[in-house]
Design a protein around this motif. Structure first.
Motif, short mmCIF file in Angstrom:
data_model
loop_
_atom_site.label_atom_id
_atom_site.label_comp_id
_atom_site.label_asym_id
_atom_site.label_seq_id
_atom_site.Cartn_x
_atom_site.Cartn_y
_atom_site.Cartn_z
N VAL A 1 26.44 -42.77 -50.22
CA VAL A 1 26.70 -43.21 -51.59
C VAL A 1 26.31 -44.68 -51.76
O VAL A 1 25.68 -45.05 -52.77
CB VAL A 1 28.18 -42.99 -51.96
CG1 VAL A 1 28.52 -43.68 -53.28
CG2 VAL A 1 28.49 -41.50 -52.05
N VAL A 2 26.66 -45.50 -50.80
CA VAL A 2 26.32 -46.93 -50.88
C VAL A 2 24.82 -47.13 -50.91
O VAL A 2 24.28 -47.91 -51.70
CB VAL A 2 26.95 -47.69 -49.70
CG1 VAL A 2 26.38 -49.11 -49.59
CG2 VAL A 2 28.46 -47.76 -49.86
N GLN A 3 24.11 -46.41 -50.05
CA GLN A 3 22.67 -46.57 -49.95
C GLN A 3 21.93 -46.08 -51.18
O GLN A 3 21.00 -46.73 -51.66
CB GLN A 3 22.15 -45.85 -48.70
CG GLN A 3 20.63 -45.97 -48.51
CD GLN A 3 20.14 -45.21 -47.29
OE1 GLN A 3 20.90 -44.54 -46.61
NE2 GLN A 3 18.85 -45.31 -47.01
N ARG A 4 22.35 -44.96 -51.73
CA ARG A 4 21.57 -44.33 -52.80
C ARG A 4 22.08 -44.63 -54.21
O ARG A 4 21.33 -44.47 -55.17
CB ARG A 4 21.50 -42.82 -52.57
CG ARG A 4 20.76 -42.48 -51.28
CD ARG A 4 20.70 -41.01 -51.03
NE ARG A 4 19.89 -40.30 -52.01
CZ ARG A 4 19.73 -38.97 -52.02
NH1 ARG A 4 20.34 -38.24 -51.10
NH2 ARG A 4 18.97 -38.40 -52.93
N ILE A 5 23.35 -45.06 -54.32
CA ILE A 5 23.90 -45.35 -55.65
C ILE A 5 24.23 -46.83 -55.81
O ILE A 5 23.82 -47.46 -56.79
CB ILE A 5 25.16 -44.51 -55.92
CG1 ILE A 5 24.78 -43.03 -56.03
CG2 ILE A 5 25.85 -44.98 -57.19
CD1 ILE A 5 25.97 -42.10 -56.25
N HIS A 6 24.95 -47.41 -54.87
CA HIS A 6 25.38 -48.80 -55.01
C HIS A 6 24.24 -49.80 -54.82
O HIS A 6 24.31 -50.92 -55.32
CB HIS A 6 26.51 -49.11 -54.04
CG HIS A 6 27.76 -48.34 -54.36
ND1 HIS A 6 28.94 -48.52 -53.68
CD2 HIS A 6 28.03 -47.39 -55.30
CE1 HIS A 6 29.87 -47.71 -54.17
NE2 HIS A 6 29.32 -47.01 -55.14
N ASP A 7 23.20 -49.40 -54.11
CA ASP A 7 22.01 -50.23 -54.02
C ASP A 7 21.24 -50.08 -55.33
O ASP A 7 20.66 -49.02 -55.61
CB ASP A 7 21.14 -49.78 -52.84
CG ASP A 7 19.93 -50.68 -52.63
OD1 ASP A 7 19.14 -50.86 -53.58
OD2 ASP A 7 19.76 -51.18 -51.50
N GLY B 1 24.21 -41.90 -68.66
CA GLY B 1 24.50 -41.83 -67.23
C GLY B 1 25.99 -41.77 -66.96
O GLY B 1 26.78 -42.45 -67.63
N THR B 2 26.39 -40.95 -66.00
CA THR B 2 27.81 -40.82 -65.65
C THR B 2 28.05 -41.00 -64.15
O THR B 2 29.15 -40.78 -63.67
CB THR B 2 28.37 -39.45 -66.08
OG1 THR B 2 27.59 -38.40 -65.48
CG2 THR B 2 28.32 -39.30 -67.60
N THR B 3 27.03 -41.40 -63.41
CA THR B 3 27.20 -41.68 -61.98
C THR B 3 28.19 -42.83 -61.82
O THR B 3 28.09 -43.83 -62.53
CB THR B 3 25.86 -42.07 -61.35
OG1 THR B 3 24.88 -41.06 -61.63
CG2 THR B 3 25.99 -42.24 -59.85
N TYR B 4 29.14 -42.69 -60.91
CA TYR B 4 30.12 -43.77 -60.78
C TYR B 4 30.78 -43.79 -59.42
O TYR B 4 30.88 -42.77 -58.74
CB TYR B 4 31.20 -43.66 -61.87
CG TYR B 4 32.29 -42.65 -61.57
CD1 TYR B 4 33.54 -43.06 -61.12
CD2 TYR B 4 32.07 -41.29 -61.73
CE1 TYR B 4 34.55 -42.14 -60.84
CE2 TYR B 4 33.07 -40.36 -61.46
CZ TYR B 4 34.30 -40.80 -61.02
OH TYR B 4 35.28 -39.88 -60.74
N GLY B 5 31.25 -44.98 -59.06
CA GLY B 5 32.12 -45.17 -57.90
C GLY B 5 31.65 -44.48 -56.64
O GLY B 5 30.51 -44.58 -56.23
N GLN B 6 32.58 -43.75 -56.04
CA GLN B 6 32.32 -43.02 -54.81
C GLN B 6 32.07 -41.54 -55.04
O GLN B 6 31.98 -40.78 -54.08
CB GLN B 6 33.50 -43.20 -53.85
CG GLN B 6 33.60 -44.59 -53.22
CD GLN B 6 32.46 -44.87 -52.27
OE1 GLN B 6 31.95 -43.97 -51.61
NE2 GLN B 6 32.05 -46.12 -52.19
#
Length: 227
Positions: free
Chosen positions: A50-56, A81-86
């Motif tokens: 999640v960190v690599q593909r969303i938070h970056d 967009g509704t992608t969020y958090g973890q």
């Protein structure tokens, strides 16, 4: 359908769904025991994904935001967009229609999600009403209905979504609604404190309100899982 994980195993093969969930979630271990729950290798691995593909921000924009922008331009409708958090998925919805007045707003949405847990995606329609309490400056949201399969108004966009997602995410398979809504006893997700234990929650997020009435075909897409 609120029963546990269940399907006709003689005809269909949904075991990859269960195996993916079991890989990343410590089934049977409560979040109340963080020293165990958050130390599970699968939980830590999913967090890294999640960190690599969303938070970056760079990766996220290249992989998902640009995809939604191109799609929005193609269909000439807003995509929110509704992608969020973890939550372990890329997600968004097409805003098909909206009606706004002084005391309430009505929205027709076609949600689509691409999982980071496994090679899975899904599409679900959802209509929402937001009632405004002007005196107290509060808003109350309710889901009117869910559509688990294409309808006359959504069929065009449903098919475009399927085509574009499967073109970008090759080998990804559509999760039918009847699988999404099933619960797995002992499943807990990382991104919510509450007992959120449907398969949809494990693969995608918590944006769909499964307690609402489904007016579509819950088995739509099942032919893609025939042995």
């Amino acid at each position: 359908m609120n029963q546990g994980f269940n399907f006709n195993s003689q005809k269909y093969d949904f075991w990859s769904v269960y195996e993916a969930i079991k890989k990343y979630y410590p089934i049977g271990i409560e979040r109340e025991y963080p020293g165990i729950f958050f130390e599970y290798d699968g939980i830590k691995e999913l967090e890294n994904i999640v960190v690599q593909r969303i938070h970056d921000e760079t990766n996220y924009h290249l992989e998902w935001v640009s995809f939604c922008e191109v799609l929005s331009e193609e269909i000439k409708l807003p995509i929110i967009g509704t992608t969020y958090g973890q939550a372990p998925s890329f997600s968004a919805y097409i805003l098909l229609d909206e009606e706004k007045n002084r005391v309430s707003n009505y929205y027709e949405e076609l949600h689509f999600c691409v999982s980071l847990v496994g090679t899975f995606y899904t599409i679900i329609g959802q209509s929402t009403t937001v009632v405004k309490n002007l005196e107290q400056d509060r808003f109350y949201t309710s889901v009117n209905k869910i559509e688990s399969s294409p309808s006359k108004t959504t069929a065009k966009y449903f098919q475009i979504l399927k085509d574009r997602i499967e073109s970008k995410y090759q080998e990804f398979k559509f999760i039918p609604y009847f699988i999404s809504e099933q619960k797995i006893e002992g499943l807990r997700v990382r991104y919510r404190d509450e007992s959120t234990n449907r398969i949809f929650h494990a693969l995608f997020n918590d944006h769909i309100k499964f307690e609402s009435i489904n007016i579509g075909d819950a088995y739509y897409g099942i032919e893609g899982w025939v042995k």
